[in-house]
Design a protein around this motif. Sequence first.
Motif, PDB file in Angstrom:
ATOM      1  N   VAL A  35      49.758  87.231 -79.980  1.00  0.00           N
ATOM      2  CA  VAL A  35      49.909  88.135 -78.718  1.00  0.00           C
ATOM      3  C   VAL A  35      51.166  87.934 -78.277  1.00  0.00           C
ATOM      4  O   VAL A  35      51.234  87.107 -76.774  1.00  0.00           O
ATOM      5  CB  VAL A  35      48.663  88.406 -77.723  1.00  0.00           C
ATOM      6  CG1 VAL A  35      48.152  89.110 -77.290  1.00  0.00           C
ATOM      7  CG2 VAL A  35      47.454  88.657 -78.810  1.00  0.00           C
ATOM      8  N   PRO A  36      52.014  89.646 -77.863  1.00  0.00           N
ATOM      9  CA  PRO A  36      53.289  89.135 -77.244  1.00  0.00           C
ATOM     10  C   PRO A  36      52.102  89.326 -75.546  1.00  0.00           C
ATOM     11  O   PRO A  36      52.712  90.179 -75.009  1.00  0.00           O
ATOM     12  CB  PRO A  36      53.874  90.739 -77.693  1.00  0.00           C
ATOM     13  CG  PRO A  36      52.952  91.161 -78.429  1.00  0.00           C
ATOM     14  CD  PRO A  36      51.922  90.309 -78.806  1.00  0.00           C
ATOM     15  N   ARG A  37      52.535  88.241 -75.146  1.00  0.00           N
ATOM     16  CA  ARG A  37      52.079  88.724 -73.617  1.00  0.00           C
ATOM     17  C   ARG A  37      53.438  89.603 -72.852  1.00  0.00           C
ATOM     18  O   ARG A  37      52.417  90.145 -71.936  1.00  0.00           O
ATOM     19  CB  ARG A  37      51.763  87.363 -72.657  1.00  0.00           C
ATOM     20  CG  ARG A  37      51.146  87.093 -71.869  1.00  0.00           C
ATOM     21  CD  ARG A  37      50.469  86.054 -71.112  1.00  0.00           C
ATOM     22  NE  ARG A  37      50.003  85.703 -69.835  1.00  0.00           N
ATOM     23  CZ  ARG A  37      50.059  85.479 -68.725  1.00  0.00           C
ATOM     24  NH1 ARG A  37      51.392  84.379 -68.738  1.00  0.00           N
ATOM     25  NH2 ARG A  37      49.632  85.195 -67.554  1.00  0.00           N
ATOM     26  N   GLY A  92      45.066  94.524 -70.839  1.00  0.00           N
ATOM     27  CA  GLY A  92      44.284  94.632 -71.596  1.00  0.00           C
ATOM     28  C   GLY A  92      44.498  93.150 -72.830  1.00  0.00           C
ATOM     29  O   GLY A  92      44.573  92.646 -74.071  1.00  0.00           O
ATOM     30  N   TYR A  93      45.544  91.411 -71.905  1.00  0.00           N
ATOM     31  CA  TYR A  93      46.075  90.940 -73.124  1.00  0.00           C
ATOM     32  C   TYR A  93      45.184  90.140 -73.160  1.00  0.00           C
ATOM     33  O   TYR A  93      44.963  89.959 -74.468  1.00  0.00           O
ATOM     34  CB  TYR A  93      46.570  89.917 -71.474  1.00  0.00           C
ATOM     35  CG  TYR A  93      46.945  89.115 -72.528  1.00  0.00           C
ATOM     36  CD1 TYR A  93      48.312  88.130 -73.772  1.00  0.00           C
ATOM     37  CD2 TYR A  93      46.535  87.782 -72.165  1.00  0.00           C
ATOM     38  CE1 TYR A  93      47.899  87.273 -74.051  1.00  0.00           C
ATOM     39  CE2 TYR A  93      46.475  86.274 -72.821  1.00  0.00           C
ATOM     40  CZ  TYR A  93      47.679  86.445 -73.690  1.00  0.00           C
ATOM     41  OH  TYR A  93      47.550  85.080 -74.424  1.00  0.00           O
ATOM     42  N   GLN A  94      43.751  90.037 -72.771  1.00  0.00           N
ATOM     43  CA  GLN A  94      42.646  89.480 -73.339  1.00  0.00           C
ATOM     44  C   GLN A  94      41.304  90.387 -74.767  1.00  0.00           C
ATOM     45  O   GLN A  94      41.616  89.934 -75.343  1.00  0.00           O
ATOM     46  CB  GLN A  94      41.377  88.969 -71.745  1.00  0.00           C
ATOM     47  CG  GLN A  94      40.165  88.305 -72.243  1.00  0.00           C
ATOM     48  CD  GLN A  94      40.222  86.609 -72.976  1.00  0.00           C
ATOM     49  OE1 GLN A  94      39.827  86.161 -72.181  1.00  0.00           O
ATOM     50  NE2 GLN A  94      39.906  86.756 -74.059  1.00  0.00           N
ATOM     51  N   LEU A  98      41.319  88.870 -77.973  1.00  0.00           N
ATOM     52  CA  LEU A  98      39.595  88.807 -78.844  1.00  0.00           C
ATOM     53  C   LEU A  98      40.193  89.652 -80.289  1.00  0.00           C
ATOM     54  O   LEU A  98      39.368  89.912 -81.599  1.00  0.00           O
ATOM     55  CB  LEU A  98      39.155  89.711 -78.031  1.00  0.00           C
ATOM     56  CG  LEU A  98      38.330  89.186 -77.173  1.00  0.00           C
ATOM     57  CD1 LEU A  98      37.789  90.229 -75.874  1.00  0.00           C
ATOM     58  CD2 LEU A  98      37.349  88.133 -76.798  1.00  0.00           C
ATOM     59  N   ALA A  99      40.613  90.918 -80.301  1.00  0.00           N
ATOM     60  CA  ALA A  99      41.132  91.520 -81.412  1.00  0.00           C
ATOM     61  C   ALA A  99      42.017  91.045 -82.407  1.00  0.00           C
ATOM     62  O   ALA A  99      41.354  91.293 -83.364  1.00  0.00           O
ATOM     63  CB  ALA A  99      42.305  93.107 -81.189  1.00  0.00           C
ATOM     64  N   GLU A 100      42.836  90.157 -81.689  1.00  0.00           N
ATOM     65  CA  GLU A 100      43.684  89.379 -82.768  1.00  0.00           C
ATOM     66  C   GLU A 100      42.592  88.527 -83.744  1.00  0.00           C
ATOM     67  O   GLU A 100      43.046  88.318 -84.742  1.00  0.00           O
ATOM     68  CB  GLU A 100      44.507  88.744 -82.151  1.00  0.00           C
ATOM     69  CG  GLU A 100      45.478  88.342 -83.184  1.00  0.00           C
ATOM     70  CD  GLU A 100      46.523  88.956 -83.786  1.00  0.00           C
ATOM     71  OE1 GLU A 100      46.767  88.952 -84.827  1.00  0.00           O
ATOM     72  OE2 GLU A 100      46.902  89.660 -82.879  1.00  0.00           O
ATOM     73  N   MET A 101      41.659  88.252 -83.084  1.00  0.00           N
ATOM     74  CA  MET A 101      40.643  87.037 -83.685  1.00  0.00           C
ATOM     75  C   MET A 101      39.211  88.390 -84.532  1.00  0.00           C
ATOM     76  O   MET A 101      38.632  87.671 -85.521  1.00  0.00           O
ATOM     77  CB  MET A 101      39.603  86.257 -83.301  1.00  0.00           C
ATOM     78  CG  MET A 101      40.285  85.813 -81.891  1.00  0.00           C
ATOM     79  SD  MET A 101      39.338  84.111 -80.349  1.00  0.00           S
ATOM     80  CE  MET A 101      38.949  83.177 -82.155  1.00  0.00           C
ATOM     81  N   LEU A 122      48.044  98.993 -76.019  1.00  0.00           N
ATOM     82  CA  LEU A 122      47.522  98.073 -76.804  1.00  0.00           C
ATOM     83  C   LEU A 122      47.921  98.994 -77.643  1.00  0.00           C
ATOM     84  O   LEU A 122      47.697  98.717 -79.117  1.00  0.00           O
ATOM     85  CB  LEU A 122      45.882  98.178 -76.532  1.00  0.00           C
ATOM     86  CG  LEU A 122      45.335  96.583 -75.361  1.00  0.00           C
ATOM     87  CD1 LEU A 122      44.787  97.125 -74.744  1.00  0.00           C
ATOM     88  CD2 LEU A 122      45.356  95.511 -76.556  1.00  0.00           C
ATOM     89  N   SER A 123      47.366 100.212 -78.049  1.00  0.00           N
ATOM     90  CA  SER A 123      47.654 101.046 -79.328  1.00  0.00           C
ATOM     91  C   SER A 123      49.120 101.274 -79.460  1.00  0.00           C
ATOM     92  O   SER A 123      49.433 101.440 -80.550  1.00  0.00           O
ATOM     93  CB  SER A 123      47.080 102.894 -78.605  1.00  0.00           C
ATOM     94  OG  SER A 123      48.070 103.536 -77.743  1.00  0.00           O
ATOM     95  N   SER A 124      49.963 101.562 -78.561  1.00  0.00           N
ATOM     96  CA  SER A 124      51.000 100.964 -79.448  1.00  0.00           C
ATOM     97  C   SER A 124      51.325  99.479 -80.008  1.00  0.00           C
ATOM     98  O   SER A 124      52.492  99.429 -81.208  1.00  0.00           O
ATOM     99  CB  SER A 124      52.628 101.439 -78.356  1.00  0.00           C
ATOM    100  OG  SER A 124      52.289  99.817 -77.224  1.00  0.00           O
ATOM    101  N   LEU A 125      50.936  98.516 -79.560  1.00  0.00           N
ATOM    102  CA  LEU A 125      51.221  97.358 -80.290  1.00  0.00           C
ATOM    103  C   LEU A 125      50.119  97.267 -81.961  1.00  0.00           C
ATOM    104  O   LEU A 125      49.906  96.537 -82.237  1.00  0.00           O
ATOM    105  CB  LEU A 125      50.107  96.004 -79.584  1.00  0.00           C
ATOM    106  CG  LEU A 125      51.201  95.447 -78.657  1.00  0.00           C
ATOM    107  CD1 LEU A 125      50.765  94.537 -77.146  1.00  0.00           C
ATOM    108  CD2 LEU A 125      52.911  95.169 -79.436  1.00  0.00           C
ATOM    109  N   GLY A 126      48.573  98.292 -81.743  1.00  0.00           N
ATOM    110  CA  GLY A 126      48.200  98.410 -83.471  1.00  0.00           C
ATOM    111  C   GLY A 126      47.291  98.206 -83.214  1.00  0.00           C
ATOM    112  O   GLY A 126      46.307  98.104 -83.754  1.00  0.00           O
TER     113      GLY A 126
END
Length: 217
Positions: A35-37, A92-94, A98-101, A122-126
């Motif tokens: 995740v690109p913090r 939205g980082y956390q 979680l979504a990445e998992m 988050l939507s721009s990161l997909g």
Amino acid sequence: MTDSFEAKGKRRKLVEELRSKGISDEDVLNAINKVPRHLFMDPAFLIHAYTDKAFPISSGQTISQPYTVAVQTSLLRVKKRDRILEIGTGSGYQAAVLAEMGARVYTIERFRDLYIKAQHTLSSLGYNIEFFYGDGYEGKEQYGPYDGIIVTAAAPGIPQKLLGQLKIGGRLVIPAGNQDSQVMTLIVRNGEAEYETTTHGNFVFVPMLKGTVNDKN
Ligand code: SAH
């Protein structure tokens, strides 16, 4: 928004730092590595994005320290397709971790401005995440019960409605205590009215407050 070679390198170092601080869940470390913090903070703060520190975001709130995100996420024991409710979207980082998992993430924020900004990020990161503007003390019953609930703000006590929205076997991870210091608390719902509580060190979060703030103009 884009990631960069430089950011990826810094991220790998951050993951090694977390490992040296005792984080051992490879799925969590892998998600933090992805995740690109820096894209959850003002891009001008790239130099701060991969230090293991909390950092101010808008509405007077903070993006949690990566170590804290790692501890809370490890305690949740996320499995793919788990239904996870987060209280306190913030940047939205956390939620992205979680979504990445592979979790299905539902997240609630009481500041309207942060709620809108996090959705854009988050939507721009997909990432595919459900966002709500509201008071997390209420939880979000219609999408529950949850495999995990994570509270990312300091709760003076354990909100009873959140306990009721856990599946049997579900886990609530919540920093509980006064404003100055909180104890990371894990509550596992073992039965209809059976809960097991353990504690996992001291942390400092911004407070969990009641009601909403419509600060979007
Ligand atoms: N998880 C966030 C951390 C943000 S700080 C991140 O990764 O960036 C905690 C957030 O909890 C703040 O944005 C704060 O506004 C929010 N918050 C506090 N009390 C809340 C409540 N009752 N309901 C929903 N959000 C709340």
